[in-house]
Design an enzyme around this catalytic site. Structure first.
Site, mmCIF file in Angstrom:
data_model
loop_
_atom_site.group_PDB
_atom_site.id
_atom_site.type_symbol
_atom_site.label_atom_id
_atom_site.label_comp_id
_atom_site.label_asym_id
_atom_site.label_seq_id
_atom_site.Cartn_x
_atom_site.Cartn_y
_atom_site.Cartn_z
ATOM 1 N N LYS A 83 0.801 -1.224 0.000
ATOM 2 C CA LYS A 83 0.000 0.000 0.000
ATOM 3 C C LYS A 83 0.838 1.281 0.000
ATOM 4 C CE LYS A 83 -4.401 -1.458 0.379
ATOM 5 N NZ LYS A 83 -5.514 -0.994 -0.466
ATOM 6 N N SER A 108 -8.864 -0.243 6.629
ATOM 7 C CA SER A 108 -8.835 -1.182 7.748
ATOM 8 C C SER A 108 -7.436 -1.305 8.316
ATOM 9 C CB SER A 108 -9.316 -2.567 7.278
ATOM 10 O OG SER A 108 -8.439 -3.077 6.287
ATOM 11 N N GLY A 213 -9.118 -7.161 -2.834
ATOM 12 C CA GLY A 213 -10.007 -6.516 -1.878
ATOM 13 C C GLY A 213 -10.853 -5.562 -2.712
ATOM 14 N N GLY A 214 -10.381 -4.330 -2.826
ATOM 15 C CA GLY A 214 -11.060 -3.360 -3.677
ATOM 16 C C GLY A 214 -10.570 -3.386 -5.108
ATOM 17 N N GLU A 238 -9.812 -13.991 -3.645
ATOM 18 C CA GLU A 238 -10.466 -13.299 -2.532
ATOM 19 C C GLU A 238 -11.032 -14.317 -1.543
ATOM 20 O OE1 GLU A 238 -13.663 -10.824 -3.938
ATOM 21 O OE2 GLU A 238 -14.497 -12.400 -5.204
ATOM 22 N N GLY A 242 -16.341 -13.420 1.128
ATOM 23 C CA GLY A 242 -16.624 -12.130 0.497
ATOM 24 C C GLY A 242 -16.233 -12.121 -0.955
ATOM 25 N N ASP A 244 -17.343 -10.673 -3.705
ATOM 26 C CA ASP A 244 -17.987 -9.635 -4.524
ATOM 27 C C ASP A 244 -17.285 -9.445 -5.868
ATOM 28 O OD1 ASP A 244 -16.217 -6.788 -4.008
ATOM 29 O OD2 ASP A 244 -15.987 -8.391 -2.558
ATOM 30 N N LYS A 307 10.485 -18.662 6.483
ATOM 31 C CA LYS A 307 10.896 -17.806 7.616
ATOM 32 C C LYS A 307 10.375 -16.386 7.480
ATOM 33 C CE LYS A 307 13.059 -21.588 8.306
ATOM 34 N NZ LYS A 307 12.321 -22.659 9.024
ATOM 35 N N SER A 341 0.906 -9.538 -0.264
ATOM 36 C CA SER A 341 0.515 -8.129 -0.149
ATOM 37 C C SER A 341 1.078 -7.443 1.087
ATOM 38 C CB SER A 341 -1.009 -8.005 -0.155
ATOM 39 O OG SER A 341 -1.582 -8.740 0.914
#
Length: 356
Positions: A83, A108, A213-214, A238, A242, A244, A307, A341
């Protein structure tokens, strides 16, 4: 010689193709979808700021699955997740006036940290709306980077509405976690790096597995794959609780769901974005789902064999690859990329999941 009827069918087919292209171009312009050029521009901005995270392999994993796996480790990125790439790129593209107004977002956890850290580096104020049940580690880290954290109930309140009301009140610039041109472009640099690094060893990918996710990460990586490895099939993964994105791809429209209950907190989104879906429906091969139990199994693998501490959401890609191999959907000796991620997880929660 073709009959008049045959010529008529050919002309009709060509006209349909022509108008389909026109409509696609019009939609792209209307939505201002990012392109690979935006990913390249983001890589320049991030060059001396973001970590160029390692690509790891595992002979044990290759032997178990019968394929060659290349793992892009974004758990070693600044603030512990991919991110940071999108967050820093988005803030770097703001005007001086927008920077002075401060930034506002909702998340989140990982995007929250990314925006807070990026704002700190760029000398900006950051207000972050986080769910009340967000992982404590992510809340503490966001505050530690200087973010002003406000909480909401993700099961009763709509975060978009909460953010809009706060934007009206504060005048801050809203940078959402995934449905943003520069966020998507920044996330795409992780895929760009993966393709570039393995290319140095004469390799490319047949498949790329990315968590969903989005849709910011997968849409950005799909742009990179489409340019650098056109034959690579990008597969989104996903949580089963969920799906979607899977429903959206199947129906051809964005599907909204209630907040899913899953250990993959980074994928507890209710819907894709207009920009992310616009890219995904053209460049993503398909979306699959995995269970929380499959995520825990991959957490154990990463911890014991490689690890590495990887959060549940970060295990979606590998869990998806394993599932398709078990189902016989991935040919032997295929070259498969997996993007981890992130690795932001409370140690107490991490141990609890591994012992469950």
């Amino acid at each position: 010689m073709p009959t008049q009827q045959a010529w008529g069918k050919k002309v009709t087919c060509l006209l349909k193709s022509y108008f389909t292209i026109i409509i696609m171009v019009s939609l792209t312009e209307a939505l201002d979808l990012p392109t690979y050029k935006d990913v390249e521009a983001a890589s320049v901005i991030l060059r001396d700021v973001a970590n160029r995270t390692p690509v790891q392999t595992s002979r044990f994993l290759d032997g178990e699955l019968g394929v060659k796996v290349f793992i892009k480790c974004e758990n070693f990125q600044r603030m512990g997740a991919f991110k940071f790439r999108g967050g820093f790129n988005a803030l770097s593209n703001l005007t001086p006036e927008e920077r002075a107004a401060g930034v506002l977002t909702y998340s989140s956890g990982n995007h929250a940290q990314a925006i807070a850290l990026s704002a700190k580096i760029l000398g900006m104020k950051a207000t972050i709306i986080m769910p009340e049940d967000a992982p404590k580690l992510k809340v503490q880290a966001t505050m530690g980077y200087g973010g002003n954290v406000l909480f909401y109930d993700r099961y009763k309140e709509d975060r978009d509405e909460v953010a809009s009301a706060l934007k009206e009140k504060t005048g801050g610039v809203l940078v959402p976690p995934y449905d943003h041109k520069h966020v998507i472009a920044g996330q795409g640099t992780s895929g760009k790096e993966l393709f570039e690094e393995i290319a140095e060893f004469g390799e490319t990918l047949d498949y790329l597995f990315v968590c969903v996710g989005g849709g910011g990460l997968i849409s950005g990586c799909a742009l990179a794959a489409d340019h650098l490895a056109p034959g690579c099939k990008v597969i989104g993964v996903e949580p089963e609780a969920g799906n979607d994105a899977q429903q959206s791809m199947e129906r051809g429209e964005i599907v909204h769901i209630d907040t899913p209950k899953t250990i993959a907190d980074g994928a507890q989104t209710q819907h894709l974005g207009k920009l992310t879906f616009g890219i995904m429906k053209e460049k993503v091969h398909k979306i699959i789902t995995v269970t929380d139990e499959e995520l825990v199994s991959c957490m154990k693998f990463f911890g014991e064999r490689m690890k590495m501490v990887v959060e549940p959401t970060g295990c979606l890609g590998l869990a998806g690859l394993k599932k398709l191999v078990r189902n016989g959907d991935i040919p032997a000796n295929s070259r498969c990329g997996v993007i981890i991620s992130g690795g932001n997880v409370d140690m107490s929660r991490y141990c609890e999941l591994l012992l469950s």
